[in-house]
Design a protein around this motif. Structure first.
Motif, PDB file in Angstrom:
ATOM      1  N   ARG A  38       1.841   3.085  -5.465  1.00 53.48           N
ATOM      2  CA  ARG A  38       3.330   3.253  -4.873  1.00 53.48           C
ATOM      3  C   ARG A  38       3.455   1.542  -4.001  1.00 53.48           C
ATOM      4  O   ARG A  38       2.583   1.477  -3.230  1.00 53.48           O
ATOM      5  CB  ARG A  38       3.458   4.106  -3.745  1.00 53.48           C
ATOM      6  N   GLU A  96       5.654  -1.496  -2.519  1.00 55.12           N
ATOM      7  CA  GLU A  96       7.110  -1.778  -2.036  1.00 55.12           C
ATOM      8  C   GLU A  96       6.709  -3.459  -1.461  1.00 55.12           C
ATOM      9  O   GLU A  96       6.395  -3.568  -0.551  1.00 55.12           O
ATOM     10  CB  GLU A  96       7.225  -1.056  -0.909  1.00 55.12           C
ATOM     11  N   HIS A 125       5.057   3.553  -9.275  1.00 54.30           N
ATOM     12  CA  HIS A 125       6.379   3.038  -8.671  1.00 54.30           C
ATOM     13  C   HIS A 125       6.425   1.734  -8.075  1.00 54.30           C
ATOM     14  O   HIS A 125       5.234   1.554  -7.351  1.00 54.30           O
ATOM     15  CB  HIS A 125       6.737   4.215  -7.573  1.00 54.30           C
ATOM     16  N   GLU A 145       8.809  -1.229  -6.257  1.00 56.31           N
ATOM     17  CA  GLU A 145      10.141  -2.025  -5.914  1.00 56.31           C
ATOM     18  C   GLU A 145       9.618  -3.238  -5.200  1.00 56.31           C
ATOM     19  O   GLU A 145       9.191  -3.501  -4.445  1.00 56.31           O
ATOM     20  CB  GLU A 145      10.769  -1.243  -4.694  1.00 56.31           C
TER      21      GLU A 145
END
Length: 160
Positions: free
Chosen positions: A121, A123, A138, A140
């Motif tokens: 994950r 970000e 994931h 971003e």
């Protein structure tokens, strides 16, 4: 009194008598040459430093070795190989030659080889030379390829 040590000189074998010394100094045998210094063998690579799952670090980490993070780090990390465990969280910039992310990263990732596994994950932006993103990860942010992603200079921006 004391006499010169004769550890390196061949002594008489069992059952032989020692010959009396003449006035000449004995010539050193080939096995008695002084040791020459050779380049030491490469040191074995030390194991990775492991930050356990119950550990929270506030501050920056810097090493030329490997780090495996299973806990929480609130700060930047600089290492040769960084492995982020599944339950780990890193809030800060990562700079490493090799980065393997199994857990959560909030911040920029810079690495020659970056790998996001299916449990990753992330970000933040990733600046890399090579990247692998497994199905299920994931992410971003932006991905940017650079030949030298570890250079401390800012990412190249288009002028216009």
């Amino acid at each position: 009194m004391f006499s010169k040590s004769r550890i390196n000189e061949p002594g008489p074998k069992a059952g032989e008598e020692k010959k009396p010394e003449t006035g000449k100094a004995p010539a050193p045998a080939p096995a008695e040459r002084p040791m020459t210094t050779t380049t030491p063998a490469a040191k074995p690579k030390p194991p990775a430093s492991v930050l356990s799952s119950d550990l929270t670090v506030t501050g920056n980490l810097k090493t030329t070795g490997d780090i495996q993070v299973e806990g929480t780090v609130d700060g930047d990390i600089r290492a040769h190989l960084l492995t982020v465990g599944e339950g780990a969280t890193i809030k800060g910039e990562i700079m490493a030659d090799d980065v393997v992310i199994n857990g959560r990263v909030i911040g920029r990732v810079r690495g020659l080889k970056v790998r996001l596994t299916s449990t990753a994950r992330v970000e933040g932006d990733i600046i890399h030379k090579t990247i692998a993103i497994e199905s299920g990860a994931h992410f971003e942010g932006s991905v940017q390829r650079q030949d030298d992603p570890l250079s401390s200079g800012p990412a190249k921006k288009a002028e216009g």
